[in-house]
Design a protein around this motif. Sequence first.
Motif, short mmCIF file in Angstrom:
data_model
loop_
_atom_site.label_atom_id
_atom_site.label_comp_id
_atom_site.label_asym_id
_atom_site.label_seq_id
_atom_site.Cartn_x
_atom_site.Cartn_y
_atom_site.Cartn_z
N ARG A 1 -4.93 14.30 -3.62
CA ARG A 1 -5.78 13.11 -3.61
C ARG A 1 -6.49 12.93 -4.94
O ARG A 1 -6.52 11.82 -5.50
CB ARG A 1 -6.82 13.24 -2.49
N ASP A 2 -7.05 14.00 -5.47
CA ASP A 2 -7.78 13.90 -6.75
C ASP A 2 -6.84 13.56 -7.89
O ASP A 2 -7.20 12.80 -8.80
CB ASP A 2 -8.52 15.21 -7.03
N PHE A 3 -5.63 14.12 -7.87
CA PHE A 3 -4.66 13.83 -8.93
C PHE A 3 -4.26 12.36 -8.91
O PHE A 3 -4.21 11.71 -9.96
CB PHE A 3 -3.42 14.71 -8.75
N VAL A 4 -3.98 11.84 -7.73
CA VAL A 4 -3.59 10.43 -7.61
C VAL A 4 -4.69 9.52 -8.12
O VAL A 4 -4.44 8.56 -8.85
CB VAL A 4 -3.22 10.09 -6.15
N PHE B 1 -3.22 2.90 -3.34
CA PHE B 1 -2.68 4.23 -3.10
C PHE B 1 -3.69 5.03 -2.27
O PHE B 1 -4.85 5.19 -2.66
CB PHE B 1 -2.40 4.95 -4.42
N ARG B 2 -3.21 5.53 -1.13
CA ARG B 2 -4.08 6.27 -0.21
C ARG B 2 -3.39 7.58 0.19
O ARG B 2 -2.21 7.58 0.55
CB ARG B 2 -4.39 5.43 1.02
N VAL B 3 -4.13 8.67 0.13
CA VAL B 3 -3.58 9.99 0.47
C VAL B 3 -4.16 10.43 1.80
O VAL B 3 -5.38 10.38 2.03
CB VAL B 3 -3.92 11.03 -0.62
N VAL B 4 -3.28 10.86 2.71
CA VAL B 4 -3.72 11.44 3.97
C VAL B 4 -3.21 12.87 4.02
O VAL B 4 -2.15 13.19 3.48
CB VAL B 4 -3.19 10.64 5.19
N GLU C 1 0.87 -1.18 0.00
CA GLU C 1 0.00 0.00 0.00
C GLU C 1 0.90 1.22 0.00
O GLU C 1 1.88 1.28 0.77
CB GLU C 1 -0.90 0.03 1.24
N CYS C 2 0.62 2.17 -0.87
CA CYS C 2 1.40 3.40 -0.94
C CYS C 2 0.65 4.48 -0.17
O CYS C 2 -0.44 4.91 -0.56
CB CYS C 2 1.63 3.84 -2.39
N LEU C 3 1.23 4.89 0.94
CA LEU C 3 0.63 5.90 1.81
C LEU C 3 1.27 7.25 1.50
O LEU C 3 2.46 7.45 1.73
CB LEU C 3 0.87 5.52 3.26
N ILE C 4 0.49 8.15 0.95
CA ILE C 4 0.99 9.46 0.52
C ILE C 4 0.57 10.51 1.54
O ILE C 4 -0.62 10.76 1.75
CB ILE C 4 0.44 9.83 -0.87
#
Length: 330
Positions: free
Chosen positions: A52-55, A65-68, A39-42
């Motif tokens: 988040r929207d770009f990813v 892929f998860r953005v925090v 899992e890629c935690l950004i």
Amino acid sequence: MSYDKSSFGIIALAAYKPDWTLFAAQLRSIQNQTHANFECLISADGGFHEIRDFVSRELGGDERFRVVGFDDRLGFYGNFERAVQQVPERAAWVALSDQDDSWYPSKLELMIPYLAGASLVAGQARVVRLPDNEVVSSSTRRKNVALDALLAQNQVTGSLCLFRRELLDLALPFPRLNTISQVHDHWLAVCAKSTGGVRVLENVVQDYVQHGGNVLGEVGGRKSLFGSFKHLRQLAGKYQGSLGPLAMLKTAHELSFGWRKVMADALRTRVEVAAPGFDEGIAPFESGHTWTATIRALVLALRRGDVALSCFLEFVAGAPFEMFLKGRRR
């Protein structure tokens, strides 16, 4: 713990106002890894919704892929700390990622098995410079060194390393010193060297991309004496709020002895089961160090080529303020 093609891990990526073209290339290079169980935690240090929207758009909603995001900006040191604080205990390993490099497809597959014999594994990178993808260096030429040399000069670049999840139990929270030499990968490297060991591979596993927005560049031209003085003066203004001689001496100290002392003292307090050579490794830099041990460690490391001359000279510049502090403690 198993470190093979089935092992699950976390890729911790720190993002801040990325160059979108480079960011997209890096995301796709991670997405296309031959080892797919991750899992890629950004961690977005600002601009959460935009990142988040770009990813999501760029990767087609890849759920790995998860953005925090967070309300306050901490800078790259604090942002990497926040990223690894989110790593779940079920992860076997952790990889660090910058937002603007390009991983080779087999990077994870190649490096993960080496974690069976070391707490942290690091590779090499080919250094390229934009806008023409000029190859600056075919390899970063990092090397395996003893703990005292590793404390003196870091051999581990964060974006090139993987480490065992349990290393975070020792490394968190990150120690603090308000200086440019305070970097997360150096701290993680000495934590690993103090316990389960560090293995630096000769394999080139990615491109390290140099451009105008790099926080810390990999390769740069040598500064003249005047250029070094000017750079030190700028850092004194930024970190000490003054351009005076005392502020410059204090800055030179924090760039050298100061940051190493913070790390060595934290290791002395935190490490319970140490690797062989631990006491000798941190002794030259911890509080109360003797000058005999310090000078010997630095000179021997310089002779072996384990620290660069520029690093050695940073300690020379930091020595007057270190002697002043030692005199006050007597």
